[in-house]
Design an enzyme around this catalytic site. Structure first.
Site, PDB file in Angstrom:
ATOM      1  N   ARG A 112      -4.697  11.768  22.660  1.00 21.33           N
ATOM      2  CA  ARG A 112      -4.090  10.231  23.326  1.00 21.33           C
ATOM      3  C   ARG A 112      -5.560   9.742  22.111  1.00 21.33           C
ATOM      4  NH1 ARG A 112      -2.288  11.027  28.261  1.00 21.33           N
ATOM      5  NH2 ARG A 112      -0.103  10.292  28.463  1.00 21.33           N
ATOM      6  N   LYS A 134      -7.513   2.073   9.041  1.00 23.50           N
ATOM      7  CA  LYS A 134      -5.863   2.545   9.146  1.00 23.50           C
ATOM      8  C   LYS A 134      -5.105   3.602   8.384  1.00 23.50           C
ATOM      9  CE  LYS A 134      -4.832  -2.405   7.155  1.00 23.50           C
ATOM     10  NZ  LYS A 134      -4.431  -3.091   6.115  1.00 23.50           N
ATOM     11  N   GLU A 176      -8.831  -1.132  -7.116  1.00 23.09           N
ATOM     12  CA  GLU A 176      -8.821  -1.237  -5.662  1.00 23.09           C
ATOM     13  C   GLU A 176     -10.099  -2.069  -5.655  1.00 23.09           C
ATOM     14  OE1 GLU A 176      -6.638  -1.527  -3.077  1.00 23.09           O
ATOM     15  OE2 GLU A 176      -5.397   0.699  -3.665  1.00 23.09           O
ATOM     16  N   LYS A 214     -15.317  -4.512   2.300  1.00 26.03           N
ATOM     17  CA  LYS A 214     -14.644  -4.396   2.904  1.00 26.03           C
ATOM     18  C   LYS A 214     -15.336  -3.681   3.987  1.00 26.03           C
ATOM     19  CE  LYS A 214     -10.973  -1.896   3.978  1.00 26.03           C
ATOM     20  NZ  LYS A 214      -9.167  -0.955   3.588  1.00 26.03           N
ATOM     21  N   GLU A 224      -6.697  -6.514  10.641  1.00 29.05           N
ATOM     22  CA  GLU A 224      -5.737  -7.541  10.794  1.00 29.05           C
ATOM     23  C   GLU A 224      -4.557  -8.960  10.710  1.00 29.05           C
ATOM     24  OE1 GLU A 224      -4.152  -5.672   6.597  1.00 29.05           O
ATOM     25  OE2 GLU A 224      -1.741  -7.149   6.718  1.00 29.05           O
ATOM     26  N   ARG A 228      -8.146 -10.076   7.062  1.00 29.39           N
ATOM     27  CA  ARG A 228      -8.355  -8.424   6.747  1.00 29.39           C
ATOM     28  C   ARG A 228      -6.468  -8.142   5.642  1.00 29.39           C
ATOM     29  NH1 ARG A 228      -9.004  -2.628   9.200  1.00 29.39           N
ATOM     30  NH2 ARG A 228      -8.267  -0.830   7.170  1.00 29.39           N
ATOM     31  N   ASN A 232      -4.671  -7.418   0.803  1.00 27.71           N
ATOM     32  CA  ASN A 232      -3.522  -6.824   0.796  1.00 27.71           C
ATOM     33  C   ASN A 232      -3.262  -7.527  -1.025  1.00 27.71           C
ATOM     34  OD1 ASN A 232      -3.030  -4.688   2.946  1.00 27.71           O
ATOM     35  ND2 ASN A 232      -2.973  -6.107   4.023  1.00 27.71           N
ATOM     36  N   HIS A 235      -0.598  -5.586  -3.087  1.00 28.92           N
ATOM     37  CA  HIS A 235      -0.072  -4.405  -2.420  1.00 28.92           C
ATOM     38  C   HIS A 235       1.637  -5.508  -1.743  1.00 28.92           C
ATOM     39  CE1 HIS A 235      -3.497  -3.174  -1.906  1.00 28.92           C
ATOM     40  NE2 HIS A 235      -3.244  -2.148  -1.962  1.00 28.92           N
ATOM     41  N   HIS A 239       4.157  -2.632  -2.717  1.00 27.49           N
ATOM     42  CA  HIS A 239       4.887  -1.364  -2.098  1.00 27.49           C
ATOM     43  C   HIS A 239       5.839  -1.033  -2.541  1.00 27.49           C
ATOM     44  CE1 HIS A 239       1.969  -1.683   1.263  1.00 27.49           C
ATOM     45  NE2 HIS A 239       1.797  -0.869  -0.091  1.00 27.49           N
ATOM     46  N   HIS A 252      -0.442   4.511  -6.527  1.00 26.77           N
ATOM     47  CA  HIS A 252      -0.985   3.652  -5.381  1.00 26.77           C
ATOM     48  C   HIS A 252      -1.239   3.043  -5.939  1.00 26.77           C
ATOM     49  CE1 HIS A 252      -1.023   0.959  -2.025  1.00 26.77           C
ATOM     50  NE2 HIS A 252      -2.359   0.949  -1.890  1.00 26.77           N
TER      51      HIS A 252
HETATM   52  P1  NAD Z   1      -4.283  10.999  -2.596  1.00 28.89           P
HETATM   53  O1  NAD Z   1      -5.310  11.357  -1.823  1.00 28.89           O
HETATM   54  O2  NAD Z   1      -2.706  11.439  -3.453  1.00 28.89           O
HETATM   55  O3  NAD Z   1      -4.968  11.366  -4.180  1.00 28.89           O
HETATM   56  C1  NAD Z   1      -4.887  11.282  -5.641  1.00 28.89           C
HETATM   57  C2  NAD Z   1      -4.695  12.792  -6.178  1.00 28.89           C
HETATM   58  O4  NAD Z   1      -5.969  12.739  -6.542  1.00 28.89           O
HETATM   59  C3  NAD Z   1      -3.901  13.972  -5.112  1.00 28.89           C
HETATM   60  O5  NAD Z   1      -3.348  14.975  -6.640  1.00 28.89           O
HETATM   61  C4  NAD Z   1      -5.187  14.652  -4.913  1.00 28.89           C
HETATM   62  O6  NAD Z   1      -4.992  15.668  -4.624  1.00 28.89           O
HETATM   63  C5  NAD Z   1      -6.401  14.997  -5.580  1.00 28.89           C
HETATM   64  N1  NAD Z   1      -7.572  14.539  -5.810  1.00 28.89           N
HETATM   65  C6  NAD Z   1      -7.834  13.931  -4.721  1.00 28.89           C
HETATM   66  N2  NAD Z   1      -9.744  14.123  -5.011  1.00 28.89           N
HETATM   67  C7  NAD Z   1      -9.731  14.866  -5.754  1.00 28.89           C
HETATM   68  C8  NAD Z   1     -10.957  15.295  -6.724  1.00 28.89           C
HETATM   69  N3  NAD Z   1     -12.139  14.820  -6.107  1.00 28.89           N
HETATM   70  N4  NAD Z   1     -10.725  16.627  -8.117  1.00 28.89           N
HETATM   71  C9  NAD Z   1      -9.381  15.859  -8.208  1.00 28.89           C
HETATM   72  N5  NAD Z   1      -8.395  15.609  -7.960  1.00 28.89           N
HETATM   73  C10 NAD Z   1      -9.229  15.119  -6.318  1.00 28.89           C
HETATM   74  O7  NAD Z   1      -4.538   9.115  -3.041  1.00 28.89           O
HETATM   75  P2  NAD Z   1      -5.404   8.269  -3.270  1.00 28.89           P
HETATM   76  O8  NAD Z   1      -5.060   7.684  -4.430  1.00 28.89           O
HETATM   77  O9  NAD Z   1      -6.761   8.648  -2.873  1.00 28.89           O
HETATM   78  O10 NAD Z   1      -4.527   7.309  -1.727  1.00 28.89           O
HETATM   79  C11 NAD Z   1      -3.359   6.808  -1.727  1.00 28.89           C
HETATM   80  C12 NAD Z   1      -3.088   6.213  -0.729  1.00 28.89           C
HETATM   81  O11 NAD Z   1      -4.081   5.562   0.320  1.00 28.89           O
HETATM   82  C13 NAD Z   1      -2.018   6.206  -0.386  1.00 28.89           C
HETATM   83  O12 NAD Z   1      -1.068   6.513   0.556  1.00 28.89           O
HETATM   84  C14 NAD Z   1      -2.092   4.979   0.154  1.00 28.89           C
HETATM   85  O13 NAD Z   1      -1.329   4.294   0.588  1.00 28.89           O
HETATM   86  C15 NAD Z   1      -3.652   4.623   0.941  1.00 28.89           C
HETATM   87  N6  NAD Z   1      -3.967   3.606   1.099  1.00 28.89           N
HETATM   88  C16 NAD Z   1      -5.083   3.201   2.438  1.00 28.89           C
HETATM   89  C17 NAD Z   1      -5.708   2.231   2.749  1.00 28.89           C
HETATM   90  C18 NAD Z   1      -6.416   2.643   3.955  1.00 28.89           C
HETATM   91  O14 NAD Z   1      -7.095   1.397   4.455  1.00 28.89           O
HETATM   92  N7  NAD Z   1      -5.748   3.332   4.197  1.00 28.89           N
HETATM   93  C19 NAD Z   1      -6.249   1.779   1.481  1.00 28.89           C
HETATM   94  C20 NAD Z   1      -5.810   2.511   0.192  1.00 28.89           C
HETATM   95  C21 NAD Z   1      -4.719   3.036   0.457  1.00 28.89           C
HETATM   96  N1  GLY Z   2      -6.370  -1.133   2.188  1.00 30.09           N
HETATM   97  C1  GLY Z   2      -6.482  -2.722   2.938  1.00 30.09           C
HETATM   98  C2  GLY Z   2      -6.671  -3.205   4.574  1.00 30.09           C
HETATM   99  O1  GLY Z   2      -7.699  -1.796   4.797  1.00 30.09           O
HETATM  100  O2  GLY Z   2      -6.427  -3.594   5.424  1.00 30.09           O
END
Ligand code: NAD
Ligand code: GLY
Length: 348
Positions: A112, A134, A176, A214, A224, A228, A232, A235, A239, A252
């Protein structure tokens, strides 16, 4: 008869984002680092020397957005049980946004809810995904449709991890950053137009500025209900693009870059953004070699896919739009014909 259950307005605690070289982290509890094969090969040994805890366990998952699913979530939860993590234990998300989102989600439901810490290693995760709580996974119906709001206990952004980031991944993070500047901060956008983020000092400045924007937004609206949603921007389109290309063609942040250009086309159609302003945003995205075009094969199908977006309620799509550079506006119920007009330039 009735009984009121009176709850605190929020159960989340404040936390800090430390933007600096990661020093030693000491825990009195068990911790489990969750990472992936790529990050583990590059940086895990160096992280492990900096973690001191009652027990330190590590789980290495396969790398990729396609693994941001129930199977990986289950692997994290099973590892928690295997190592007998208790309610005081802490998960450490060590990787990009995929690892951060999944680990945070696992932390939010294991027994939990237990604490987790973000140590983001991509630019995208440092400036956006790791902050704000998130969490979630993807399923066949789309991205991040299953998840929770669960804030980390702390976030450590060490830009030295970014040195091994491939060029495309770096640019995806810049998308971003541009997103936040366009919708919230004109001065920051103008600064970005004249400062190259490949220079370390500029990059650190931009990371700090983006996280500050942020954090401010999340402080106002954690779950949100309003402002917030502006984060997006781009996005809603991104998406759909990611889904139509099965998460394999675009990163992404790259899909977000195209989504920003599409959103700006709509903002221009509605008179919220001038052609010159839309051009400046596109130019900045192109400076980082981000894609700005996607060929939409079938406008109706593309449009229908918007309705799966989490921001769509009661069959109404909410579009997040730039209002000039540095401003934003949320628009509901934009006539379909206007959306089609704006997307005309993208129709294959
Ligand atoms: P990712 O986590 O897939 O990382 C991108 C690539 O870089 C991967 O292959 C990873 O292994 C590699 N990598 C990571 N660190 C590295 C480093 N230091 N050196 C070399 N390679 C490295 O993608 P991302 O772009 O970091 O994140 C995208 C994800 O985040 C999506 O799933 C998206 O939905 C999510 N996201 C979430 C939020 C949120 O608020 N929670 C906001 C934006 C995006
Ligand atoms: N990346 C959008 C949010 O965190 O709300």
């Amino acid at each position: 008869m009735h009984v009121n259950v009176v709850l605190n307005k929020t159960t989340s605690k404040d936390y800090s984002v430390i933007i600096d070289t990661l020093e030693k982290l000491v825990f009195e509890t068990k911790v489990m680092i969750v990472t992936n094969t790529t990050v583990a090969a590059l940086h895990l040994a160096s992280l492990q020397t900096r973690i001191e805890a009652k027990e330190v366990h590590t789980l290495i998952l396969p790398d990729g957005e396609m693994y941001k699913n129930f199977e990986s979530l289950n692997l994290i939860l099973n590892a928690c049980f295997e190592h007998r993590l208790d309610r005081k234990s802490i998960l450490i998300a060590f990787g990009g946004g995929v690892i951060g989102d999944m680990t945070g989600f696992a932390a939010s439901i294991y027994q939990r809810g237990i604490d987790f810490i973000q140590i983001p290693t991509t630019l995208l995760a440092q400036v956006d995904a790791s902050v704000g709580g998130k969490t979630g996974i993807n399923n066949d119906y789309g991205k991040n449709l299953i998840g929770s709001f669960w804030q980390p206990r702390a976030v450590y952004c060490d830009s030295t991890f970014l040195k091994t980031l491939p060029k495309r991944e770096f640019a995806a993070g810049v998308a971003e950053i541009i997103k936040m500047a366009v919708t919230f901060d004109k001065a920051f956008f103008e600064w970005l137009e004249t400062h190259d983020l490949h220079e370390e000092a500029n990059l650190k400045m931009a990371i700090h500025k983006s996280i500050s924007i942020k954090a401010d937004v999340v402080s106002q609206d954690e779950t949100e209900q309003g402002i917030r949603a502006v984060l997006n921007y781009g996005h809603t389109f991104a998406h759909v693009i990611e889904n139509q290309t099965h998460y394999t063609t675009y990163l992404h942040g790259e899909a977000v870059a195209i989504g920003i250009v599409m959103a700006n086309a709509l903002a221009y159609t509605l008179g919220l953004l001038t052609a010159i302003e839309a051009g400046r945003v596109r130019k900045l995205l192109e400076h980082y070699e981000l894609p700005t075009h996607y060929a939409i094969n079938h406008l109706e199908t593309f449009y229908d896919a918007f309705f799966l977006d989490k921001k769509s309620a009661n069959d109404t799509i909410t579009f997040i739009l730039a209002k000039g550079i540095g401003g934003n506006e949320m628009r509901h119920s934009i006539p379909k014909a206007l959306v089609f007009e704006a997307l005309g330039a993208f129709h294959a």
